[in-house]
Design an enzyme around this catalytic site. Structure first.
Site, PDB file in Angstrom:
ATOM      1  NE  ARG A  72      -3.713   0.281   0.633  1.00 24.71           N
ATOM      2  CZ  ARG A  72      -5.506   0.000  -0.276  1.00 24.71           C
ATOM      3  NH1 ARG A  72      -4.932   0.411  -1.474  1.00 24.71           N
ATOM      4  NH2 ARG A  72      -6.243  -0.832  -0.005  1.00 24.71           N
ATOM      5  CG  HIS A 164      -3.281   2.865  -7.914  1.00 27.25           C
ATOM      6  ND1 HIS A 164      -3.396   3.607  -6.906  1.00 27.25           N
ATOM      7  CD2 HIS A 164      -4.209   2.265  -8.131  1.00 27.25           C
ATOM      8  CE1 HIS A 164      -3.907   3.408  -5.672  1.00 27.25           C
ATOM      9  NE2 HIS A 164      -5.018   2.558  -6.934  1.00 27.25           N
ATOM     10  CD  GLU A 268      -4.724   6.039  -9.076  1.00 23.52           C
ATOM     11  OE1 GLU A 268      -5.114   4.196  -9.920  1.00 23.52           O
ATOM     12  OE2 GLU A 268      -5.138   6.163  -8.004  1.00 23.52           O
TER      13      GLU A 268
END
Ligand code: BG6
Length: 294
Positions: A72, A164, A268
């Site tokens: 993450r 991302h 992104e």
């Protein structure tokens, strides 16, 4: 790890060491003082520090660092699917172990390449043969990531691909994104409604989850709290996603701290709305250049 270091290590430029969770990571260092770190798991860039040592990316303190789970933060590589669908969320590239295939240090830039191709596991999820190459190039004030997709199958296939990227910001309330005024976006929080961005600077005061379709190639992230502007320039990638989970979604995500939405934003770059269609034997290449103006 030692054999990787023997094959790809370059003194003062490229080093392969054990990262969090025992996963191998490549550390790139540049004489200017800038540096970057890339995990082979996911071909995942987890760090980019500017020449003053300031970290540009965000990685959650709650992130997993484990085979089969996404990291993450940093730059998750999304392929062949963005979001949900038949495949694991955001595809399998970010949860696959890539192989390091090249390293070099010349002309003031440090470069590595990582590769991923089909395996029994990917074929069970997505029945296509492919070769992905992820390039990471560190220069004094920029980091460039590129993705090449080659169709090594006998049938055409379609895919989505996205970087991302999670940026670390000092304060989401003092963060702006410029360059998207007049662009149509698809709002994931309003049942995919299509609207046109009216603001010259996008600010954050609530959950935001939008795909800006056919966005301009250059967008700027103004991180006022750090007195820093990051330029994000995409190449052969049509769309830009702006995402911040805000309070409730942060609480729902097990691998993200409840308060961390205040210190990050995702900007992104990728091909989402128009999938890329690739015939057998053909290649597609896209990339993004991040530049730090301190
Ligand atoms: C963003 C999506 O790109 O990724 C969001 O627009 C999503 O809807 C976010 O919540 C994070 O996804 P994931 O799978 O990493 O939790």
């Amino acid at each position: 790890m030692e054999s990787l270091e023997r094959e790809f290590g370059i003194p003062s430029a490229v080093k392969i060491i054990e990262g969090i969770g025992g996963l191998p990571k490549v550390v790139l260092t540049h004489p200017s003082g800038s540096s970057s770190e890339v995990y082979l798991h996911g071909a995942h860039v987890t760090s980019w520090k500017n020449r003053s040592g300031g970290e540009i990316f965000f990685v959650s303190r709650e992130s997993a660092f484990a085979t089969d789970l996404p990291i993450r933060g940093g730059i998750p590589v999304i392929f062949p699917q963005f979001g949900g669908g038949l495949l694991p969320a955001h595809g399998f590239a970010r949860i696959s172990d890539w192989r390091l295939s090249r390293s070099s240090a010349e002309d003031g830039v440090k470069r590595i390449e990582l590769r991923l191709s089909e395996s029994p596991r990917t074929l069970a999820m997505w029945p296509h043969r492919f070769e992905l190459t992820l390039g990471v190039v560190l220069a004094a004030d920029s980091l460039t990531v590129s993705m090449q997709v080659e169709n090594t199958d006998e049938q055409a296939f379609e895919f989505q691909s996205v970087f991302h990227t999670y940026f670390g910001v000092a304060d989401i309330g003092k963060t702006g994104i410029r360059g998207l005024e007049g662009i149509t976006y698809v709002d994931d929080l309003k049942d995919q409604a299509r609207e046109v961005e009216t603001r010259s600077t996008i600010r954050f005061a609530e959950e935001t989850d939008r795909v800006y379709v056919a966005a301009p190639d250059c967008v700027e992230l103004d991180d006022e709290g750090h007195s820093r502007v990051i330029r994000i320039e995409k190449r052969n990638m049509s769309d830009v996603v702006v995402w911040n989970p805000w309070i409730a979604k942060s609480q729902r995500m097990p691998d993200f701290g409840d308060d961390e939405y205040q210190r990050m934003v995702c900007v992104e770059t990728g091909c989402i709305e128009s999938r890329v269609k690739l015939s057998p034997g053909k290649e597609w290449c896209g990339g993004t250049i991040f530049t730090d103006f301190v």
